[in-house]
Design a protein around this motif. Structure first.
Motif, short mmCIF file in Angstrom:
data_model
loop_
_atom_site.label_atom_id
_atom_site.label_comp_id
_atom_site.label_asym_id
_atom_site.label_seq_id
_atom_site.Cartn_x
_atom_site.Cartn_y
_atom_site.Cartn_z
N VAL B 104 0.67 -1.44 0.14
CA VAL B 104 0.07 -0.24 -0.21
C VAL B 104 0.98 1.61 -0.42
O VAL B 104 2.18 1.54 0.32
N LEU B 116 -1.51 -0.16 -7.61
CA LEU B 116 -1.73 -0.21 -8.44
C LEU B 116 -1.25 -1.06 -9.38
O LEU B 116 -0.71 -0.77 -9.74
N SER B 117 -1.29 -2.02 -10.07
CA SER B 117 -0.72 -2.56 -10.97
C SER B 117 -0.92 -3.09 -12.58
O SER B 117 -3.20 -2.67 -12.19
N ASP B 118 -1.23 -2.57 -13.54
CA ASP B 118 -1.44 -2.58 -14.89
C ASP B 118 -0.78 -3.81 -15.76
O ASP B 118 -1.45 -4.39 -16.61
N PRO B 120 -1.99 -8.11 -14.97
CA PRO B 120 -3.41 -8.45 -14.41
C PRO B 120 -3.07 -9.91 -13.38
O PRO B 120 -3.45 -10.55 -12.91
N ARG B 124 -1.46 -7.32 -5.97
CA ARG B 124 -1.39 -7.90 -4.40
C ARG B 124 -2.58 -8.84 -3.78
O ARG B 124 -1.71 -9.82 -3.51
N PHE B 125 -3.18 -9.29 -5.20
CA PHE B 125 -3.61 -10.35 -4.60
C PHE B 125 -2.68 -12.11 -5.36
O PHE B 125 -2.85 -12.92 -4.20
#
Lengths: 88, 330
Positions: B104, B116-118, B120, B124-125
């Motif tokens: 975070v 935030l990642s672009d 896929p 985080r998950f």
């Protein structure tokens, strides 16, 4: 594993809720919930890999695999998604 | 010749300035080399100039580097907790805690926003899932972490040693780096490394690490530094997909003649580095521009030379890289 499972069952918050919460405010129980969720997801995946799942169970696994993102996050990423993301 | 004074005026701080990995008297000559800086020099001397001499990197860090860094750190935390006596569940929870807290961004108002990642497959998950599933897969790992003489586990080890590769002024080059773990399996000692990729795991996954400068450097160095008969490397590869993570373990073995060959090649490359510094010029390797999805400096190199300094200023930021900085134990 058994101790973790008991703790996790006590307050089954969704993984999405936990991931959207401030990590500094998460409790031990929240983290146990994350681990329990991911262990179950792995068991389902391994079962699917070995061909033991029914079609409906496979659909269920796919639905569970990624928690639904918040609308804002969805808006930010959907423009970049392609068919490759379906991982077919 | 590349005019360093202009770059100094433009950027203020250059990575090579006051950096302990560089020669104190010969400008821009790196004397302590890790696999990152050595690999960059081999890939493209101009890219080496941008990243190691100037210390520039793209403003947006690669999501793959961010993911890989968190993945390594989380598993390092697990390894340390286990070696300190924690049981599997406790150590796994510590790794999960790290993943949650490290992904975070804290905001000035006291709030936060998730990383935030672009990409896929890298978010985080998928980080949490990959760490938890990896630990489940290797819960009863037959590879046992070596305990160092100081009683600490051989995890995230920083090493450095003086080579016999010598500069004309008598200075000797140093070789340094960081090894994830040293472990024992069936009576033999191995260095361990972990890699993540979105590509399907196959025999080719491991074939591409032989030869490989990073693995060759770890293999050679672990034998030199720890004075243990290190047999080779164990590579735990993770395939990170959108809906699953999958793992495979492979062995990397080199014999003595291969190790000596890597060392001689290194002597050649580091000698080249001396001549580049003496000339004050690091040429482009135009055959590397398209590798690994495209060099991030390709848009800069595509501009006329006289305008590149402004493009660098606008699109990159300073990153100090000193291979001698210790991450874990020595």
């Amino acid at each position: 594993m058994s101790d973790l499972s008991v703790l996790a069952e006590a307050d089954p918050r969704s993984l999405e809720d936990i991931l959207n919460d401030d990590p500094l405010k998460l409790t031990e129980q929240d983290r146990v919930q994350v681990v329990t969720y991911l262990r179950r997801a792995r068991e389902s995946f391994l079962a699917q890999e070995s061909g033991k799942l029914t079609t409906s169970e496979k659909k269920d696994l796919k639905a569970k695999a990624v928690p639904a993102p918040k609308k804002q996050a969805l808006d930010e990423t959907k423009a970049q998604l392609t068919l490759d993301d379906l991982d077919l | 010749m590349l005019d360093l004074a202009k770059f100094k005026d433009k950027f203020g701080k250059l990575n090579a300035e006051g950096n302990t990995a560089f020669h104190p008297e010969i400008p821009n000559l790196q004397v302590a080399w890790d696999s990152t800086s050595m690999g960059t020099l081999m890939e493209c001397p101009r890219k080496y100039f941008y990243t190691m001499i100037l210390g520039r990197q793209p403003r947006d860090e690669s999501v793959h580097l961010t993911f890989g860094g968190h993945y390594h750190k989380a598993l390092e935390i697990y390894d340390h907790a286990r070696s300190a006596g924690a049981d599997f569940d406790r150590a796994q929870l510590e790794a999960v805690r790290y993943c949650l807290e490290a992904t975070v961004v804290r905001l000035p108002n006291g709030g936060f926003r998730p990383w935030l990642s672009d990409e896929p497959t890298k978010n985080r998950f998928t980080l949490l899932r990959t760490v938890v599933w990896y630990l489940e897969q290797f819960k009863n790992d037959p590879v046992k972490t070596i305990q160092l003489a100081n009683g600490k586990p051989a995890v995230e080890l920083s090493f450095r040693y003086e080579s016999d590769i010598t500069l004309p002024d008598g200075t000797k080059y140093w070789i340094c780096g960081h090894i994830d773990r040293l472990g024992e399996l069936d009576g033999s000692i191995y260095f361990l490394d972990r890699k993540t990729s979105k590509h399907t795991l196959s025999p080719d996954t491991f074939a591409k690490w032989s030869p490989d400068n990073q693995m060759d450097l770890y293999d050679f160095s672990s034998n030199v530094v720890y004075q243990l008969p290190v047999k080779g490397g164990i590579l735990d590869a993770a395939q990170v997909a959108v809906t699953f993570s999958r793992f495979a373990r492979g062995f990397l073995r080199r014999n003595e003649s291969q190790r000596q060959e890597w060392y001689e090649d290194t002597r050649y490359w580091l000698t080249q580095a001396y001549y580049f510094a003496q000339a004050g010029y690091w040429p482009m390797n135009r055959k590397s521009c398209g590798n690994y999805g495209g060099c991030p400096f390709r848009p800069i190199c595509a501009k006329p030379p006289e305008t590149r300094i402004d493009w660098l200023k606008d699109t990159t930021r300073l990153r100090v890289w000193d291979p001698l900085i210790v991450r874990g134990d020595i």
